[in-house]
Design an enzyme around this catalytic site. Structure first.
Site, PDB file in Angstrom:
ATOM      1  N   ALA A 131       4.227  -8.538   5.583  1.00 42.32           N
ATOM      2  CA  ALA A 131       3.567  -7.021   5.237  1.00 42.32           C
ATOM      3  C   ALA A 131       2.276  -7.191   4.805  1.00 42.32           C
ATOM      4  O   ALA A 131       1.505  -6.091   4.854  1.00 42.32           O
ATOM      5  CB  ALA A 131       4.485  -6.208   4.571  1.00 42.32           C
ATOM      6  N   CYS A 186      12.800  -9.442   5.334  1.00 38.90           N
ATOM      7  CA  CYS A 186      11.876  -8.282   5.144  1.00 38.90           C
ATOM      8  C   CYS A 186      10.505  -8.019   5.139  1.00 38.90           C
ATOM      9  O   CYS A 186      10.224  -8.363   5.973  1.00 38.90           O
ATOM     10  CB  CYS A 186      12.444  -7.725   3.959  1.00 38.90           C
ATOM     11  SG  CYS A 186      13.620  -7.997   3.113  1.00 38.90           S
ATOM     12  N   SER A 200       5.416  -8.445  -1.421  1.00 40.98           N
ATOM     13  CA  SER A 200       5.392  -7.908  -0.024  1.00 40.98           C
ATOM     14  C   SER A 200       6.525  -8.136   0.722  1.00 40.98           C
ATOM     15  O   SER A 200       7.263  -8.883   0.470  1.00 40.98           O
ATOM     16  CB  SER A 200       4.115  -8.624   0.641  1.00 40.98           C
ATOM     17  OG  SER A 200       4.558  -9.915   1.013  1.00 40.98           O
ATOM     18  N   ASP A 201       6.621  -6.978   1.637  1.00 37.23           N
ATOM     19  CA  ASP A 201       7.801  -7.481   2.514  1.00 37.23           C
ATOM     20  C   ASP A 201       7.408  -8.553   3.547  1.00 37.23           C
ATOM     21  O   ASP A 201       6.087  -8.995   3.330  1.00 37.23           O
ATOM     22  CB  ASP A 201       8.059  -6.269   3.468  1.00 37.23           C
ATOM     23  CG  ASP A 201       9.396  -6.070   4.203  1.00 37.23           C
ATOM     24  OD1 ASP A 201      10.282  -7.293   4.324  1.00 37.23           O
ATOM     25  OD2 ASP A 201      10.012  -5.099   4.653  1.00 37.23           O
ATOM     26  N   TRP A 202       8.130  -9.470   4.264  1.00 38.62           N
ATOM     27  CA  TRP A 202       7.905 -10.360   4.748  1.00 38.62           C
ATOM     28  C   TRP A 202       6.938 -10.435   5.936  1.00 38.62           C
ATOM     29  O   TRP A 202       7.395  -9.924   6.964  1.00 38.62           O
ATOM     30  CB  TRP A 202       9.313 -11.200   5.123  1.00 38.62           C
ATOM     31  CG  TRP A 202       9.891 -11.992   4.207  1.00 38.62           C
ATOM     32  CD1 TRP A 202      10.270 -13.617   4.407  1.00 38.62           C
ATOM     33  CD2 TRP A 202      10.080 -11.963   2.994  1.00 38.62           C
ATOM     34  NE1 TRP A 202      10.490 -14.128   3.495  1.00 38.62           N
ATOM     35  CE2 TRP A 202      10.560 -13.081   2.369  1.00 38.62           C
ATOM     36  CE3 TRP A 202       9.839 -10.903   2.007  1.00 38.62           C
ATOM     37  CZ2 TRP A 202      10.892 -13.248   1.205  1.00 38.62           C
ATOM     38  CZ3 TRP A 202      10.225 -11.078   0.474  1.00 38.62           C
ATOM     39  CH2 TRP A 202      10.938 -12.289   0.132  1.00 38.62           C
TER      40      TRP A 202
END
Ligand SMILES: *[C@@H]1O[C@H](CO)[C@@H](O)[C@H](O)[C@H]1NC(C)=O
Ligand SMILES: *[C@@H]1O[C@H](CO)[C@@H](O)[C@H](O)[C@H]1NC(C)=O
Ligand SMILES: *[C@@H]1O[C@H](CO)[C@@H](O)[C@H](O)[C@H]1NC(C)=O
Ligand SMILES: *[C@@H]1O[C@H](CO)[C@@H](O)[C@H](O)[C@H]1NC(C)=O
Ligand SMILES: *[C@@H]1O[C@H](CO)[C@@H](O)[C@H](O)[C@H]1NC(C)=O
Ligand SMILES: *[C@@H]1O[C@H](CO)[C@@H](O)[C@H](O)[C@H]1NC(C)=O
Length: 740
Positions: free
Chosen positions: A275, A14, A271-273
């Site tokens: 992001a 993600c 954070s999303d992966w």
């Protein structure tokens, strides 16, 4: 562009503490570890931070390499063994073994059943807990604004209220098992196209910007996140996109002001992966932990920034306190299982999965009651379509790309590799054995000569024809169109032109265009099987043969043409939410566009009548449901104000369920769409049985976001109250009003 494969490895992954019990309370708390309040948890987290030096503190603001999708640095000196973060919203994902592939968000939402929302989350939570995972990367609550969005199947549909109810009960169900829930993706991640764009040298990164106004933000996109915060969610994942031209993971407005300020959120922002786009700017903008952490933007690189005075040490302390508070809140410091991702945690969760899968199936069309089949009279069946059977590529490949075959879930980080999955054809064959039916099938969709030849088989003209079609989508890219895979429309039309009773089963990630055949006189039955997960076969057979009376309802509108939605994926980097609060049924209402099927629509094998609508002011005490870990705050927004009571009766011949939906019409001052969903209840009734239903309106439900004074405001004037069985005005059963 991010390819499907690189995406799976690289990114994937993600108030006042009240809740209404409505009818039927959710009291089961399965976990035994000690619950703490946020205040107690924060005191413990602060004490922990006092024992860390600056290097250790900074190191904890970024993930490290490890066995989980995300890993937090252990501090053995303090007996802290680190933390494990793992996908997905519908079960333990990222390719590990022995986890249940639970029905996705879009299917649980379609049940419109709060008890099932909670029950599913409890089962998911038990599996995460059993594997020793600290944070689950779900629920996903982005709004189905764009029918083609590749991740719609992970979310709860197009309405913020329905999404909020799902989010609330998911967070509670999961956190009741001791697992931290992660509300994602914050915020306005309503498309995959250009969600992240890096030039080949990987130095210049840009994402599309979702541009929207304050009212729309509050009333549509922030709504389910606010419900998650009210439920006590411990983590929120910021998204890849920008919001009003500032990256979501360094957005002071959305993170510091809206989430941590206005909503009073006490947990962390991860954070999303991949992001995270900056270091110190993100930390100042509200990001607490950078995931997976390999970019070097936060972590120990912040030590130098503190020394240079670019960021205060107290903000670093705050980041760690926020990271660890949910851990203490849910008692993960007390005998939490050690991490073993491949530990068998399946228990008997296939049972709840089957229940939810079946409950989320929607009956769209049933001419002359062709359904359910009667095994004494309907003996002879022809089955068509590769979507009736297993993909040639098995389960693993299904997580990445559409390979044909029955579609149990979508792809990307939300995909959970099933331990098994049962296709419709297999279950139909078993039914055939047990009930002495005659079944013939052709699942090869490439050979129309073969398909045509079947129309000449002995007995064809007395048979019922089942046509299975599907549509897949995945994180990382959006759908090209709203059509079924491998020209499913041609298959339906071909069969229907020869078979007087053609029943179409639609196995789709989200919106699909049915116009190519929906009015065909020989298409007498249509079932929306949605995203049914591993128990697809048994679930659809139960519905087809009437062992289960369908009661699911659409969680988005099915338009006659794609342009009718008025919203779509944008290829430019500016995604302007110019429709404001007029999304999905609110848009169709405003513009007088007739869709094929309205949001909230779904038929049953029985019929219902409605009576005795009474509106009264309600008392807080009866309706309150307090959880120790709900976020602290002093807002009155979640206090009940009105109670709407009515009677529903099953006037048909069989047991079944209906979902009365409460739509509100606001006074002009509120500048709202003609009607807005503000209540629902799935009611199960035996033939002839009546029940009194009570729906409760909270203060927030009757308020609008006042952009001038920056407050939720109750409008004065006449509120219309409609009890309906869909967003279609034709389906309104009871009408009343109250005045303020
Ligand atoms: C901080 O603690 C670590 C041990 O976790 C140690 O290696 C390091 O030297 C310490 N740094 C300072 C500046 O004290
Ligand atoms: C760590 O655990 C050990 C063994 O249970 C205990 O003796 C020690 O006091 C603990 N240390 C801290 C800092 O809690
Ligand atoms: C990387 O790409 C950006 C944008 O095209 C460019 O401005 C920059 O000079 C490039 N950097 C390197 C090291 O090539
Ligand atoms: C099923 O079909 C049989 C045989 O035609 C009939 O007697 C029976 O009433 C039917 N059952 C239902 C529920 O319609
Ligand atoms: C419907 O099916 C019958 C065969 O039972 C066929 O004769 C007829 O042409 C079909 N109708 C249409 C509109 O294709
Ligand atoms: C209020 O709305 C209801 C329902 O739409 C309507 O029947 C009623 O006449 C309205 N009352 C006033 C005073 O406008």
């Amino acid at each position: 562009m991010v390819s499907a494969r690189s995406f799976v490895t690289l990114s994937t992954v993600c108030f006042y503490l009240t809740w209404l019990s409505m009818v039927g309370s959710h009291t089961d708390v399965h976990s035994t570890s000690t619950r703490r309040t946020w205040n107690q948890a924060i005191v413990m987290a602060k004490s922990f931070v006092q024992h860390l030096n600056l290097t250790e503190k900074c190191a904890m603001t970024a993930g490290i390499k490890g066995r989980c999708a995300g890993n937090v640095l252990p501090i053995p000196r303090l007996n802290f063994t680190g933390m494990c973060f793992q996908d997905s919203p519908s079960g333990v994902g990222d390719g590990i073994l022995y986890a249940t592939a639970f029905v996705p968000g879009i299917q649980i939402a379609a049940t419109w059943d709060r008890d099932l929302f909670y029950k599913r989350a409890v089962a998911i939570g038990r599996e995460f807990q059993g594997k020793g995972i600290n944070f689950a990367l779900g629920p996903m609550m982005n709004i189905d604004r764009n029918a083609r969005h590749g991740r719609n199947w992970e979310g709860f549909g197009a309405d913020p209220y329905l999404s909020g109810e799902n989010a609330f009960l998911y967070v509670q169900g999961l956190q009741d098992q001791g697992v931290v829930a992660t509300a994602k993706h914050y915020i306005c991640n309503e498309q995959e196209t250009n969600r992240i764009y890096a030039t080949q040298n990987l130095t210049y990164i840009r994402s599309y910007s979702a541009n929207l106004d304050d009212k729309t933000m509050h009333e549509i996109y922030l709504w389910p996140f606010a419900a998650s915060v009210a439920a006590g969610v411990g983590s929120v994942m910021c998204s890849y996109n920008e919001v009003n031209n500032t990256p979501a993971c360094q957005n002071d407005k959305t993170l510091n002001q809206l989430l941590k300020g206005e909503l009073g959120y006490l947990g962390n922002v991860m954070s999303d992966w991949g992001a995270t786009k900056t270091g110190v700017q993100s930390a100042l903008g509200g990001l607490d932990i950078d995931m997976p952490g390999s970019d070097g933007l936060m972590g120990i690189s912040l030590v130098e920034e503190v020394r240079k005075g670019k960021i205060s040490e107290s903000r670093i302390d705050d980041m760690i306190v926020r990271l660890l508070s949910p851990y203490y809140l849910l008692g993960q410091d007390q005998e939490y299982p050690t991490v073993d991702l491949d530990r068998d945690v399946l228990e008997n969760h296939y049972q709840v999965n089957r229940e939810i899968s079946t409950a989320g199936i929607i009956l769209l069309k049933n001419t002359n009651n062709v359904l359910p089949f009667n095994v004494s009279a309907d003996k002879h069946f022809f089955v068509y379509g590769e979507a009736a059977t297993q993909s040639r590529h098995g389960f693993v490949g299904a997580g990445e790309l559409q390979h044909g075959g029955a579609t149990y879930q979508g792809g990307g980080s939300g995909y959970v590799e099933p331990t098994y999955a049962i296709d419709p054809l297999t279950s139909l064959l078993l039914k055939s054995r047990d009930a002495h039916l005659q079944i013939r099938y052709i699942t090869d969709q490439s050979d129309y000569l073969l398909i045509e030849s079947s129309f000449r088989y002995h007995g064809f003209h007395q048979a019922k024809c089942l046509v299975f079609i599907s549509a897949f989508s995945s994180e990382g890219f959006d759908r090209l169109d709203l059509l079924p895979a491998n020209d499913g429309n041609l298959l339906v039309r071909t069969v229907a032109s020869h078979c007087a009773n053609t029943i179409v089963v639609v196995n789709s990630v989200s919106q699909l265009n049915l116009e190519a055949w929906i009015d065909h006189p020989n298409v007498t039955g249509v079932i929306w099987s949605g995203m049914p997960a591993s128990e697809y076969g048994p679930a659809i057979v139960d519905v087809l043969f009437g062992d289960y009376n369908p009661g699911g309802k659409l969680v988005f509108t099915l338009a006659k043409k794609a342009s009718d939605y008025g919203t779509d994926i944008t290829l430019s980097f500016e995604s302007n939410y110019v429709e404001g609060v007029f999304l999905d049924y609110r848009h169709f209402d405003k513009n007088n566009i007739t869709p094929r099927y309205y949001f909230g629509y779904g038929l049953s094998y029985t019929t219902f009548s409605f009576s005795k609508l009474v509106i009264s002011k309600t008392t807080v005490d009866q309706q309150r449901r307090i959880r120790s870990y709900a976020n602290q705050g002093t807002s009155m927004l979640f206090e009940p104000v009105y109670q709407i009571t009515f009677t529903i009766t099953n006037v048909g011949k069989v047991y079944g369920s209906e979902v009365p939906q409460l739509y509100l019409g606001f006074p002009t001052e509120a500048a709202e769409p003609p009607k807005i969903l503000r209540g629902f209840q799935r009611v199960y009734l035996s033939a002839g049985e009546s029940k009194t239903v009570t729906l409760v309106l909270l203060q927030k439900d009757i308020s609008y976001w006042n952009v001038v004074n920056q407050k939720w405001t109750i409008a004065s004037g006449n509120y219309s109250v409609w009890i309906s069985t869909s967003a279609n005005s034709v389906d309104i059963k009871l009408t009343s009003f109250f005045q303020i």
